[in-house]
Design a protein around this motif. Structure first.
Motif, short mmCIF file in Angstrom:
data_model
loop_
_atom_site.label_atom_id
_atom_site.label_comp_id
_atom_site.label_asym_id
_atom_site.label_seq_id
_atom_site.Cartn_x
_atom_site.Cartn_y
_atom_site.Cartn_z
N LYS A 1 23.07 8.36 -5.45
CA LYS A 1 22.47 9.51 -4.80
C LYS A 1 20.95 9.51 -4.88
O LYS A 1 20.32 10.47 -4.49
CB LYS A 1 22.99 10.79 -5.47
N TYR A 2 20.37 8.44 -5.39
CA TYR A 2 18.92 8.43 -5.54
C TYR A 2 18.28 8.54 -4.16
O TYR A 2 18.87 8.21 -3.13
CB TYR A 2 18.48 7.15 -6.23
N THR A 3 17.06 9.00 -4.16
CA THR A 3 16.35 9.11 -2.90
C THR A 3 14.88 8.89 -3.17
O THR A 3 14.43 9.06 -4.30
CB THR A 3 16.61 10.48 -2.26
N TYR A 4 14.18 8.49 -2.18
CA TYR A 4 12.74 8.36 -2.39
C TYR A 4 11.97 8.82 -1.17
O TYR A 4 12.47 8.84 -0.06
CB TYR A 4 12.33 6.95 -2.79
N THR A 5 10.72 9.23 -1.43
CA THR A 5 9.80 9.63 -0.39
C THR A 5 8.70 8.58 -0.33
O THR A 5 8.30 8.07 -1.36
CB THR A 5 9.17 10.98 -0.74
N CYS A 6 8.25 8.29 0.85
CA CYS A 6 7.23 7.28 1.00
C CYS A 6 5.90 7.94 1.35
O CYS A 6 5.86 8.81 2.21
CB CYS A 6 7.66 6.34 2.11
N LEU A 7 4.85 7.54 0.68
CA LEU A 7 3.51 7.99 1.03
C LEU A 7 2.72 6.74 1.36
O LEU A 7 2.74 5.77 0.61
CB LEU A 7 2.84 8.71 -0.14
N HIS A 8 2.04 6.75 2.47
CA HIS A 8 1.34 5.53 2.86
C HIS A 8 -0.05 5.87 3.36
O HIS A 8 -0.20 6.50 4.39
CB HIS A 8 2.13 4.80 3.95
N TRP A 9 -1.03 5.46 2.59
CA TRP A 9 -2.39 5.52 3.09
C TRP A 9 -3.09 4.20 2.81
O TRP A 9 -3.80 3.67 3.65
CB TRP A 9 -3.16 6.67 2.43
N HIS A 10 -2.86 3.66 1.62
CA HIS A 10 -3.55 2.42 1.25
C HIS A 10 -3.11 1.30 2.19
O HIS A 10 -1.95 1.21 2.54
CB HIS A 10 -3.20 2.05 -0.18
N HIS A 11 -4.04 0.48 2.55
CA HIS A 11 -3.63 -0.62 3.42
C HIS A 11 -3.46 -1.89 2.62
O HIS A 11 -2.90 -2.87 3.10
CB HIS A 11 -4.60 -0.81 4.57
N ASP A 12 -3.93 -1.86 1.41
CA ASP A 12 -3.71 -3.01 0.54
C ASP A 12 -3.00 -2.51 -0.71
O ASP A 12 -2.76 -1.32 -0.84
CB ASP A 12 -5.05 -3.65 0.21
N GLY A 64 0.79 -1.23 0.00
CA GLY A 64 0.00 0.00 0.00
C GLY A 64 0.82 1.27 0.00
O GLY A 64 0.27 2.35 0.00
N LYS A 65 2.13 1.12 -0.01
CA LYS A 65 2.98 2.32 0.00
C LYS A 65 3.13 2.86 -1.42
O LYS A 65 3.06 2.11 -2.39
CB LYS A 65 4.36 1.98 0.55
N ILE A 66 3.38 4.15 -1.49
CA ILE A 66 3.73 4.78 -2.76
C ILE A 66 5.09 5.41 -2.53
O ILE A 66 5.29 6.10 -1.52
CB ILE A 66 2.70 5.85 -3.15
N ARG A 67 6.01 5.12 -3.43
CA ARG A 67 7.33 5.74 -3.28
C ARG A 67 7.55 6.70 -4.44
O ARG A 67 7.22 6.37 -5.58
CB ARG A 67 8.42 4.66 -3.28
N LEU A 68 8.09 7.86 -4.12
CA LEU A 68 8.41 8.85 -5.14
C LEU A 68 9.92 8.90 -5.25
O LEU A 68 10.60 9.30 -4.31
CB LEU A 68 7.86 10.21 -4.73
N TRP A 69 10.43 8.48 -6.38
CA TRP A 69 11.88 8.37 -6.56
C TRP A 69 12.38 9.61 -7.25
O TRP A 69 11.80 10.05 -8.25
CB TRP A 69 12.21 7.15 -7.41
N ARG A 70 13.46 10.13 -6.73
CA ARG A 70 14.09 11.28 -7.37
C ARG A 70 15.59 11.04 -7.41
O ARG A 70 16.11 10.22 -6.66
CB ARG A 70 13.80 12.55 -6.57
N GLY A 71 16.21 11.80 -8.27
CA GLY A 71 17.67 11.69 -8.39
C GLY A 71 18.13 10.32 -8.83
O GLY A 71 19.21 9.88 -8.49
#
Lengths: 784, 686
Positions: free
Chosen positions: A230-241, A217-224
């Motif tokens: 040097k890549y990095t990602y941000t995690c967004l989590h709302w979905h449980h499935d 259920g996570k969403i990752r936003l990959w940058r760089g």
């Protein structure tokens, strides 16, 4: 005659046309074009021989659409007119299709390698060729070992990179560097990362940002990601499935995600705290698509529905939706017992709908609800009228409306395992606030505490048959008095059905031991019985026929018979390999006249049946040739021309012709061709503007075609033109036509006439050329 | 390994103080940590994150700000309105100076390290000049309406940003006047209507000011125009701290929900120079408020109310993915808080303001291996000794005979005599301490309890003779000429002839107690000593260093022993070197001279010098082999390191007699249970 699949669950991948006026949706072998304003299906693009797996707008011409299919072809369509423009043959099963504006004339497809489950992303160059059927060039590999899901590959905004996800890694291929970066998420056995699998990927339309959805259920936003360190990602989590699909808005300002929760989530600024929801969308969101202009979104759902949503997250339209019966939040959790809709019946010629839903967590804790819905003509939908909680103490086994025309009040009978059947009637439910009607229980009947297994009204509604295990009881509907009973001791009665019309004195009953009995209601005796393991029994409302589907080892067999005689009228063995769950006769508006005896039972009604795999099948009377409507036939010229500048030219031209006709003597050999019949003009006027070559190129031809030819067109040539209207016309025959013309013109010697002749011939040659040009890829003509 | 009866002690209800500030020093790679009780600890990040120094706390000195200035000088400021400079050599406070602005909430050293700025309760920002010996008040900046909670220098040193309540001010350093005042929205998405407290500001070289506030926002301001550029809402509670990396390409914020968010400056597209700040990874290593964060070049450092110091390395900055790249969580001090009297089976627990003396329980039951024996006599709380005054206890010691207790605070040394009469205990304080004995860094009794060794914070070592109820100063070993480094660790040989003492950096000195002179100095090693002990009979000195190396040095021979050379040659097992916590205690088995017993917070180990050393291929942490296995296999897999991880977190372990061990554990759950409740967060699925 064979059974034809009429409506399979749609494999929807949807996309919007450039101006949001149309929505495309893949459904089996077809592509459906819906209007976003009216939800109407405007066109069905058919031509693929197998499942369509991907559709993409032509990035160079937004009025064209590419599609790919398991049949190994990529087709280019003009979706406004529903015309197939070109077919490119690749020769391999194509699993997904991608395009982007930077790739000149190449598209990207996913193909399968020899090993199972190994897919590759390849680029296919589509050659520019005037012919309609083109062999595509040899595909060249872009990325190996990708996921079969089309959602697992995405192209970057500028087409500089392509991102593909599979299992636990994300690979990004940079076209310029010709290098692949690979980012792996930890997949180690520990519980925390066990569901890290990627499920989908999308790229930001403006920035170098890749969004990926995951199984947990996570969403990752990959940058760089251009630097593997040097890549990095941000995690967004709302979905449980798992996240089913992701989409960026047209400007990239927000990210949309959906999954099994049936909630569309909008992440503004890709931030965790600024999210908006559109809940209760009915079913799992399978796909999300955003219109290129950004004002509309659409989601397609696992229940075969497409919702069109405004940018402000308000659902504006639903295409092919289902009625929400349960009307409760759907909680998706593994191991949770959900409310099941178990029974439904239409009554009173479609004015009422009765539904029964149940939920049983443990033995003895049954939750039952019966709902009655009335049809609202204004909204063209069903509105809840009465809700009865626990109508019975145990499972409801059957539900049946009295469909007699003369009955004054609608009547419904429910039979239950608690040993009772209940009669519900529509009664006045008005109070001081409003006038209303509602359903109330009118009568409760039982028979020796046996479980009621089925019930059925006679055609005129005067008799009600209720089966109690092995016994069938007949009740008079006037006073609900028990009239007589039939008992065959052949197991529990599963299906009951009264005969219709002339056979109305017969009652049919099918037992679970595989016996079909027919009782005579007048003599109260068994008329006949036979061994048949019936799963579905359905009478035709317009005839005496009864259709019964039985389950045998090879599949399901269909029997059509009249209750008056135990001999079937029609037998179709093995109509489908799986179990038939339900069948229904739908009366035809206009009766068909099948002469063949075997098909006469289909004259008045069409028989539909639903299989265990949710396929709705029917018997089609059309021959396979008839079913295939050639796309060329849709290329019909409109009779009335619109008032365009062309019209004025042509109008004047026509007037001139009229004057000339007045002035010239009848004996004059020069016959002016009708402007409508000049192929060049009709071609010009009826071909969509976006597929035409440049105006400068057409101008001379067009002007030439308007010039008056002194020579009349020979009668032989006219059919030639007509023949050419058909796309199947081969090139060789055209050349043949040319040859004959030349042979004709060789006879002429007059020099003055020759010039005219030359001109008219030129026009003809150019017409042909023009015709050829229509089949050329005019992708360079970009839409305004 | 042998079987032992183990006293499993869990009644040491020690709770570390919450962390208030951390300050990272890039040059020395050291981290200063201040706790809510005023304690300041210095961690050496190069030496395996060893806590090498500490300054005891003080009740009235609640530290609110901590910073390093030029030349490795450490300053702190607190709510008592004083600025304190610490002496990192002598381990005491150099001086304290009142800023005369009421409680100090914030402090920042200028980028050059020569000026110090403090923000006070009365809304004033005061600039101090850092002179070599002291700091000197220079001037006041324009006074603001409310307290200055955060301060940040522009890297050029020309401007500063000051966070107050509801507004951020930008000052020009030269004129001392506020050039911009940026007001912060109190309400953001309906979270809070209360005052918005700017908990932290950071001034970047491009003129951007980043602020974190009590409404959960991280905001970017343009200091040139005084306008808000971007807002990130990261938490529903306060964002309490911010730290920016030196390259200004990443920063970290800590929230009251225990989450630490990492922000990175990434380019919008690969071929454009436009960059944007993006919130990347959240780290949830804390359960309570993250009061402070620091950003070292390779790691994010955070600390808070839950008393853990968390060092989270940044994977992209780490060159080699070795064990240094692993997350560190430091909870317990790297020194002993417990001393033990073997004879009377007593344990002395040291707290910040009191000492507890317990007698261990006993049992008459016997059982087989692994059994839990029922107690026939419960453990007994004998004594609760409270210190007078606001100062924290630095160190304490219980004599092996159990009749002496010595402890020291920052200004006083206490020695008490215990008399046991049946069940009654009487405590008699020895008065008239000599004037030179004002404080101590470490205290040790000799094995026969006749001598007392005190390491003072001036680098000298005092020896006292203890007689029935009285004591007499014997000798003082003065510090080595030119150094004032304090001796943090002491060890005495069981026969009482040798005394080993170690400071934080120089080598271990061995003194001959009989002749009262320096016997030899063990060569200095790169990493600080974490534990010392002298073996009985052989008088071998065993030294454990923070890089997990162990040396055995023969005092009579003045050289490393053969075994020590062998293990240095072969090297330690890689898993041994990868342990997190330093060895804090070493002891010996009286009957088995080949055994060395040592422990850290997560394991207890007996080194059997007679067995072959393990190499990297052998299993280091092997569980006790099952008895049904053949002897051959057992012998083949046996190696010198017998490790038990059954007791953790282990604060103390020692041998009471040949067959009895005492282990003092402090389960983390018990500590968390004593902390204030964290901010309640809805957890999905509950």
């Amino acid at each position: 005659m064979d059974s034809e699949e009429s409506d399979s669950p749609q494999r929807v991948c949807n996309s919007f046309s450039s101006r949001c006026r149309y929505l495309f949706c893949v459904s089996g072998d077809f592509i459906k074009v819906y209007s976003t304003a009216t939800e109407e299906c405007v066109h069905v693009l058919q031509g693929h021989q197998n499942l369509v797996t991907g559709i993409q707008l032509n990035p160079h011409n937004h009025l064209q659409l590419y599609s790919c299919s398991f049949d190994g072809t990529i087709k280019l369509w003009d979706y406004l007119d529903g015309i197939l423009i070109k077919t490119f043959t690749v020769g391999q099963k194509l699993h997904a299709l991608y395009t982007h504006a930077r790739a000149e004339d190449a598209v990207f497809v996913a193909i399968k390698k020899e090993k199972p489950d190994v897919f590759q992303l390849v680029s296919v160059r589509l050659p520019r060729s005037p012919r309609q059927d083109v062999e595509a060039e040899e595909p060249c590999l872009v990325l190996g070992y990708i996921s079969p899901s089309p959602k697992c590959v995405a192209f970057g905004s500028q087409g500089e990179y392509v991102a593909a996800v599979r299992d636990f890694y994300l690979s990004v291929y940079f076209f310029k560097k010709k290098a692949t970066s690979r980012f792996t998420l930890s997949s180690s056995g520990n519980r925390k990362h066990a569901k890290n699998n990627f499920t989908c990927v999308v790229c930001h339309p403006k920035e170098d940002c890749i969004a990926t959805g995951h199984k947990d259920g996570k969403i990752r936003l990959w940058r760089g990601f251009d630097d593997e360190k040097k890549y990095t990602y941000t995690c967004l989590h709302w979905h449980h499935d798992l996240v089913m699909d992701l989409a960026f808005s047209a400007t990239g300002g927000s990210l949309l995600s959906g999954g099994r929760e049936s909630v569309l989530v909008e992440w503004r600024d890709a931030a965790e705290k600024t999210k908006e929801f559109l809940p209760r969308l009915g079913a799992t969101i399978e796909h999300i698509s955003v219109s290129p202009a950004g004002d509309l979104l659409c989601t397609s759902h696992s229940d075969n529905k497409i919702t069109i949503i405004h940018r402000n997250l308000e659902a504006s339209a639903v295409i092919q939706g289902l009625l929400d019966i349960v009307q409760q939040e759907y909680i998706n959790d593994y191991g949770l017992v959900q409310i099941e809709l178990t029974k439904a019946a239409f009554g009173c010629f479609g004015a009422w709908l009765a539904t029964v839903e149940q939920r049983q967590e443990k033995e003895g804790e049954l939750e039952l609800q019966m709902k009655l819905w009335t049809y609202n003509k204004k909204t063209q939908g069903f509105v809840l009228n009465t809700k009865v909680s626990m109508p019975h103490e145990d499972h409801i086994t059957a539900l049946c409306f009295c469909n007699a025309e003369k009955s004054e009040s609608p009547t419904l009978v429910t039979a239950s395992r608690d040993g009772r059947f209940k009669v519900w009637v529509l009664a006045d439910d008005s109070d001081i606030y409003r006038e209303a009607v509602g359903w109330t229980c009118d009568f409760v009947g039982s028979y020796h505490k046996y479980q009621a297994t089925n019930c059925c009204f006679s055609e005129d509604g005067s008799l009600l048959a209720v089966s109690f295990e092995e016994t069938v009881t007949i009740w008079e509907s006037e006073a609900w008095e028990l009239r007589c009973t039939f008992c065959q001791r052949a197991g529990h009665v599963r299906h009951l059905c009264f005969g219709r019309l002339t056979c109305s004195k017969y009652l049919l009953g099918a037992t679970e031991n595989g016996t079909l009995c027919c009782w005579n209601l007048l003599s109260c005796a068994l008329e006949w019985s036979t061994k048949l393991n019936i799963t579905v029994m359905e009478p035709d409302p317009r005839s005496e026929n009864v259709a019964a589907v039985s389950r045998s080892s090879g599949g399901s067999d269909l029997f059509v018979f009249k209750p008056s005689e135990p001999r079937p009228l029609y037998v179709q063995r093995n109509i489908c390999s799986e179990e038939v769950r339900w069948g229904v006769f739908v009366p035809r508006d206009v009766p068909n006249a099948f002469t063949s005896e075997a098909l006469q039972w289909l004259n008045r009604s069409q028989f539909y049946f639903l299989t265990a795999s949710q396929s709705l099948l029917t018997f089609s009377s059309k021959s396979p040739e008839e079913k295939l409507t050639p796309t060329s036939k849709q290329l019909l010229a409109e009779e009335s021309l619109p008032t365009t500048p062309f019209y004025f030219i042509l109008g004047r031209h026509r007037q001139q012709r009229g004057e000339q006709a007045d002035g010239a003597s009848e004996s004059e050999l020069v016959q002016l061709p009708l402007t409508e019949n000049v192929p060049a003009i009709s071609e010009l006027l009826h071909t969509p503007a976006h597929v035409l070559p440049s105006a400068a190129f057409l101008c001379s031809m067009f002007v030439n075609s308007l010039l008056l030819a002194t020579e009349a067109r020979s009668a032989e040539e006219m059919p030639d033109d007509v023949a050419m209207e058909e796309e199947e016309e081969s090139d060789s025959s055209e050349e043949e036509g040319d040859a004959t013309e030349k042979a004709q013109h060789a006879d002429h010697t007059d020099a003055g006439d020759d010039l005219q002749q030359q001109l008219s011939q030129l026009a003809k040659c150019q017409e042909k050329e023009l015709r050829k040009l229509r089949r050329v890829d005019y992708s360079w003509v970009t839409a305004p | 390994m042998g079987e032992f009866k183990v006293h499993r002690v869990r009644f040491f209800n020690y709770v570390p103080s919450g962390i208030r500030c951390v300050a990272y020093n890039n040059q020395s790679n050291r981290l200063a940590v201040s706790r809510t009780d005023g304690t300041v600890e210095i961690y050496n990040l190069s030496a395996n994150y060893f806590q090498e120094k500490f300054f005891p706390g003080h009740e009235s000195r609640a530290t609110e700000a901590l910073c390093w200035a030029k030349g490795q000088r450490l300053f702190s400021a607190g709510l008592n309105g004083e600025i304190i400079e610490y002496d990192l050599q002598a381990l005491n406070i150099k001086y304290s100076m009142d800023a005369f602005g009421g409680p100090i909430w914030s402090m920042a050293a200028s980028p050059s390290g020569s000026q110090l700025l403090v923000g006070c309760e009365d809304g004033s920002v005061k600039l101090f000049q850092i002179n070599p010996d002291k700091i000197q008040f220079e001037r006041n900046f324009d006074r603001q309406k409310s307290r200055i909670l955060s301060l940040s220098w522009h890297p050029s040193g020309t401007h500063i940003a000051a966070g107050s309540i509801d507004c951020i001010s930008v000052f020009d350093v030269k004129s001392g006047s506020a050039i911009h005042k940026m007001h912060v929205d109190r309400q953001y998405m309906g979270v809070s209507k209360r005052k918005c407290i700017i908990w932290g500001v950071a001034f970047l070289s491009d003129g951007t000011v980043i602020s974190v506030d009590s409404a959960g926002k991280v905001q970017f301001w343009d200091s040139a125009t005084g306008t808000l550029v971007k807002t990130h809402l990261v938490a529903n509670a306060d964002v309490q701290s911010i730290a920016v990396s030196d390259q200004e390409d990443s920063f970290v914020v800590g929230t009251a929900e225990g989450t630490v968010f990492h922000f990175q400056l990434v380019s919008v597209t690969s071929n454009s120079s436009e960059k944007q700040w993006v919130r990347t990874k959240p780290f949830q290593h804390h359960t309570h408020d993250v009061r402070t964060v620091a950003h070292s070049p390779t790691a994010l450092i955070s600390g808070g109310t839950d008393t853990h110091l968390v060092i989270r390395p940044l994977m992209e900055k780490v060159e080699v993915k070795n064990y240094d790249a692993a997350l560190r969580k430091i909870t317990f001090p790297h020194r002993r808080l417990i001393s033990c009297s073997k004879k009377r089976q007593l344990l002395l627990f040291q707290f910040s303001h009191h000492l507890d003396l317990w007698r261990l329980g006993s049992t008459v039951a016997t059982g087989k291996h692994g059994d839990t024996l029922p107690l026939s006599k419960d453990a007994d709380h004998l004594l609760h000794l409270k210190t007078k005054g606001p100062e924290n206890i630095i160190c304490s010691c219980l004599s092996p005979c159990g009749s002496w207790i010595a402890y020291a605070t920052a200004s006083r040394f206490f020695l008490c005599r215990l008399n046991y009469e049946h069940d009654n205990i009487s405590l008699h304080r020895v008065s008239k301490m000599p004037a030179f004995l004002r404080s101590a860094v470490q205290i040790l009794f000799s094995e026969d309890s006749t001598k007392l060794f005190v390491a003072s914070n001036q680098g000298s070592l005092h020896i006292f003779r203890l007689l029935e109820g009285s004591f007499k100063h014997l000798h003082t070993f003065q510090a080595q000429s030119g150094t004032v480094e304090s001796m943090c660790l002491l060890a005495v040989s069981p026969d009482g002839n040798w005394l080993a003492a170690s400071g934080t950096s120089a080598g271990v000195h061995v003194y001959n107690v009989k002749r009262l002179k320096l016997h030899c100095t063990v060569p200095a090693y790169n990493f600080p000593v974490t534990a010392l002990a002298i073996a009985p009979k052989t008088n071998n000195l065993v030294i454990a260093h923070s890089d997990q190396q162990i040396f055995e040095y023969s005092i009579p021979d003045k050289q490393y022993t053969e075994w020590s050379r062998t293990i240095q040659k072969q090297g330690f097992h890689y898993l041994w070197l990868q342990r997190d916590t330093p060895i804090t205690h070493i002891s010996f088995h009286p009957k088995r001279p080949m055994h060395i017993l040592l422990h850290d917070a997560y394991m207890f180990c007996i080194i059997d010098k007679s067995l072959p050393l393990p190499n990297d291929k052998t299993l280091l942490y092997n569980p006790l082999p099952p008895t049904n296995e053949s002897d051959v296999i057992r012998r083949r897999t046996a190696h010198a390191f017998k490790i038990s991880k059954r007791y953790k977190p282990l604060l103390f372990m020692d041998l009471l007699d040949e067959r009895t061990l005492v282990a003092v554990e402090r389960p983390l759950d018990d500590i968390i249970a004593q902390l204030p409740p964290p901010i309640k967060k809805k957890k999905f699925g509950t």
